[in-house]
Motif scaffolding. Structure first.
Motif, PDB file in Angstrom:
ATOM      1  N   ASP A  41       0.826  -1.207   0.000  1.00 55.30           N
ATOM      2  CA  ASP A  41       0.000   0.000   0.000  1.00 55.30           C
ATOM      3  C   ASP A  41       0.862   1.260   0.000  1.00 55.30           C
ATOM      4  O   ASP A  41       0.575   2.236  -0.694  1.00 55.30           O
ATOM      5  N   PHE A  42       1.933   1.221   0.792  1.00 56.25           N
ATOM      6  CA  PHE A  42       2.835   2.380   0.822  1.00 56.25           C
ATOM      7  C   PHE A  42       3.443   2.616  -0.558  1.00 56.25           C
ATOM      8  O   PHE A  42       3.475   3.748  -1.054  1.00 56.25           O
ATOM      9  N   LEU A  43       3.909   1.536  -1.182  1.00 55.56           N
ATOM     10  CA  LEU A  43       4.561   1.676  -2.487  1.00 55.56           C
ATOM     11  C   LEU A  43       3.585   2.235  -3.524  1.00 55.56           C
ATOM     12  O   LEU A  43       3.921   3.159  -4.274  1.00 55.56           O
ATOM     13  N   ARG A  44       2.375   1.687  -3.544  1.00 57.45           N
ATOM     14  CA  ARG A  44       1.372   2.183  -4.501  1.00 57.45           C
ATOM     15  C   ARG A  44       1.083   3.658  -4.255  1.00 57.45           C
ATOM     16  O   ARG A  44       1.002   4.440  -5.185  1.00 57.45           O
ATOM     17  N   GLY A  45       0.923   4.012  -2.987  1.00 57.07           N
ATOM     18  CA  GLY A  45       0.604   5.398  -2.647  1.00 57.07           C
ATOM     19  C   GLY A  45       1.749   6.349  -2.941  1.00 57.07           C
ATOM     20  O   GLY A  45       1.532   7.533  -3.222  1.00 57.07           O
ATOM     21  N   PHE A  46       2.982   5.833  -2.866  1.00 55.50           N
ATOM     22  CA  PHE A  46       4.137   6.708  -3.043  1.00 55.50           C
ATOM     23  C   PHE A  46       4.468   6.938  -4.513  1.00 55.50           C
ATOM     24  O   PHE A  46       5.113   7.935  -4.859  1.00 55.50           O
ATOM     25  N   MET A  47       4.033   6.015  -5.378  1.00 47.07           N
ATOM     26  CA  MET A  47       4.425   6.107  -6.793  1.00 47.07           C
ATOM     27  C   MET A  47       4.172   7.477  -7.439  1.00 47.07           C
ATOM     28  O   MET A  47       5.030   7.987  -8.151  1.00 47.07           O
ATOM     29  N   PRO A  48       3.011   8.111  -7.180  1.00 48.68           N
ATOM     30  CA  PRO A  48       2.794   9.428  -7.808  1.00 48.68           C
ATOM     31  C   PRO A  48       3.792  10.504  -7.346  1.00 48.68           C
ATOM     32  O   PRO A  48       3.951  11.523  -8.010  1.00 48.68           O
ATOM     33  N   ARG A  49       4.451  10.260  -6.206  1.00 47.82           N
ATOM     34  CA  ARG A  49       5.413  11.257  -5.701  1.00 47.82           C
ATOM     35  C   ARG A  49       6.794  11.097  -6.331  1.00 47.82           C
ATOM     36  O   ARG A  49       7.666  11.938  -6.145  1.00 47.82           O
ATOM     37  N   LEU A  50       7.001  10.006  -7.056  1.00 53.65           N
ATOM     38  CA  LEU A  50       8.338   9.730  -7.600  1.00 53.65           C
ATOM     39  C   LEU A  50       8.540  10.414  -8.946  1.00 53.65           C
ATOM     40  O   LEU A  50       7.623  10.537  -9.745  1.00 53.65           O
ATOM     41  N   GLU A  51       9.772  10.829  -9.181  1.00 51.12           N
ATOM     42  CA  GLU A  51      10.200  11.215 -10.524  1.00 51.12           C
ATOM     43  C   GLU A  51      10.773   9.942 -11.131  1.00 51.12           C
ATOM     44  O   GLU A  51      11.896   9.531 -10.815  1.00 51.12           O
ATOM     45  N   TRP A  52      10.003   9.297 -11.986  1.00 53.66           N
ATOM     46  CA  TRP A  52      10.327   7.942 -12.390  1.00 53.66           C
ATOM     47  C   TRP A  52      11.660   7.832 -13.126  1.00 53.66           C
ATOM     48  O   TRP A  52      12.494   6.960 -12.831  1.00 53.66           O
ATOM     49  N   THR A  53      11.852   8.707 -14.095  1.00 55.19           N
ATOM     50  CA  THR A  53      13.084   8.626 -14.889  1.00 55.19           C
ATOM     51  C   THR A  53      14.320   8.795 -13.999  1.00 55.19           C
ATOM     52  O   THR A  53      15.316   8.096 -14.159  1.00 55.19           O
ATOM     53  N   ALA A  54      14.221   9.706 -13.042  1.00 60.99           N
ATOM     54  CA  ALA A  54      15.334   9.921 -12.112  1.00 60.99           C
ATOM     55  C   ALA A  54      15.595   8.670 -11.281  1.00 60.99           C
ATOM     56  O   ALA A  54      16.752   8.317 -11.006  1.00 60.99           O
ATOM     57  N   LEU A  55      14.529   7.987 -10.899  1.00 58.98           N
ATOM     58  CA  LEU A  55      14.684   6.773 -10.093  1.00 58.98           C
ATOM     59  C   LEU A  55      15.359   5.665 -10.898  1.00 58.98           C
ATOM     60  O   LEU A  55      16.292   5.008 -10.416  1.00 58.98           O
TER      61      LEU A  55
END
Lengths: 123, 216
Positions: A41-55
């Motif tokens: 649940d944490f991971l799903r909820g956190f995904m919108p906060r990530l800059e994906w390409t940077a990750l």
């Protein structure tokens, strides 16, 4: 501890360094792997906060290529396991983060990033 | 009853460099404990403590919310404090992520409207202005309490950033003393669209301590 979840939130903040100041490039890093409690649940909820390409780029810099180049729309268990490992279990113990724009070097020592600037560098 | 975090690993030498939890710390813990269920129900993703010092407050928040439900970020201008915060997290099995930095500087760009719980027990003690400036520059123990003429020198800087930091459901807990002019703080934050109330207050020796809670 500097994990990639934290790295994904840090930008260079030197005075007048306002473009291309993120993500910081990892340099001369020493890594440690430590297990963390899995929480889908944490991971799903956190995904919108990530800059994906940077990750993805940072993960490659520490030798992990398990993440897709684009964030998937549908997330399955295998993807979440990989994301969990990349975000939360890879620890950068020593090394530095370098601004891609102004080349300012932020050292990491004993797992703690030093983001302090000298008085004349603060914006 | 949520137990006070275990700080038994910190020594007298640590407390020569880092603020030792005292009445102001415990008042903030009490305020968080009163709101424990609301905090859990709000399902925060990102918690940020400014000036984490010993790591006592972030560890306590971690005990309320659990080790894996949220990201615990913290900053402190004092590298020794970052180290203590890290160790206190380990001791209490909460993964804290201390960053040596001034206030929110390296995080501000990426945490725009993203912080769900913001905590600050600032250097609130009224002092001479120069004393507070030197204390921040020195980044040692004195920087944890010396606050300038109205005790607001450091807090004022953060207050201007709060509306840009908080997520739509975000909340901010601030420790203050009477001399900080609490009605004025509340008015200024109201002008930024943040409602607030005094959630706890207590007299401790010469200090009249308050915890303010701000909501979007």
């Amino acid at each position: 501890m500097v994990r990639l979840i934290t790295h994904n939130l840090l930008a260079c903040h030197v005075k007048r360094c306002t473009t291309n100041n993120f993500p910081l490039q990892l340099k001369d890093v020493q890594l440690a792997l430590r297990e963390a409690e899995f929480n889908a649940d944490f991971l799903r909820g956190f995904m919108p906060r990530l800059e994906w390409t940077a990750l993805v780029q940072a993960a490659c810099q520490v030798g992990d290529d398990s993440l897709p180049l684009e964030a998937p729309e549908m997330v399955d268990d295998e993807f979440l396991k990989n994301l969990h490992h990349v975000l939360l279990e890879i620890h950068i113990e020593e090394g530095a983060m370098v601004c891609p724009n102004c080349q300012h070097v932020y050292p990491i020592s004993n797992g703690i990033p030093n983001m302090l600037l000298a008085e004349n560098e603060i914006g | 009853m949520i137990p006070t975090p275990d700080l038994s690993h910190l020594t007298r030498t640590d407390y020569e460099h880092v603020y030792e939890p005292a009445e102001d710390t415990f008042l903030l813990l009490d305020a968080l404990e009163e709101d424990a269920q609301t905090l859990r129900d709000s399902k925060p993703h990102i918690c940020l403590e400014i000036g984490s010092g010993s790591g006592c407050v972030s560890s306590f928040l971690g005990a309320i919310l659990g080790p894996s439900n949220t990201l615990y970020l913290s900053t402190d201008i004092n590298p020794h404090a970052s180290r203590c915060t890290f160790l206190t997290g380990e001791k209490n099995k909460i993964p804290l992520n201390p960053i040596t930095a001034s206030l929110t500087q390296p995080l501000a760009r990426r945490l725009s409207n993203a912080v769900d719980i913001l905590l600050f027990n600032p250097p609130y003690v009224p002092t001479f202005e120069e004393e507070a400036a030197e204390a921040q520059h020195g980044a040692g123990l004195q920087g944890s309490w010396a606050g300038g003429s109205d005790g607001m020198r450091v807090t004022d800087v953060l207050l201007r950033q709060v509306k840009n930091l908080l997520s739509p459901n975000g909340r901010f807990y601030l420790v203050a003393v009477k001399q900080n002019n609490i009605p004025d703080i509340q008015k200024r934050m109201r002008d930024d669209g943040l409602q607030s109330e005094v959630v706890l207050q207590r007299r401790a020796g010469r200090e009249h301590l308050f915890v303010l809670r701000f909501l979007r």
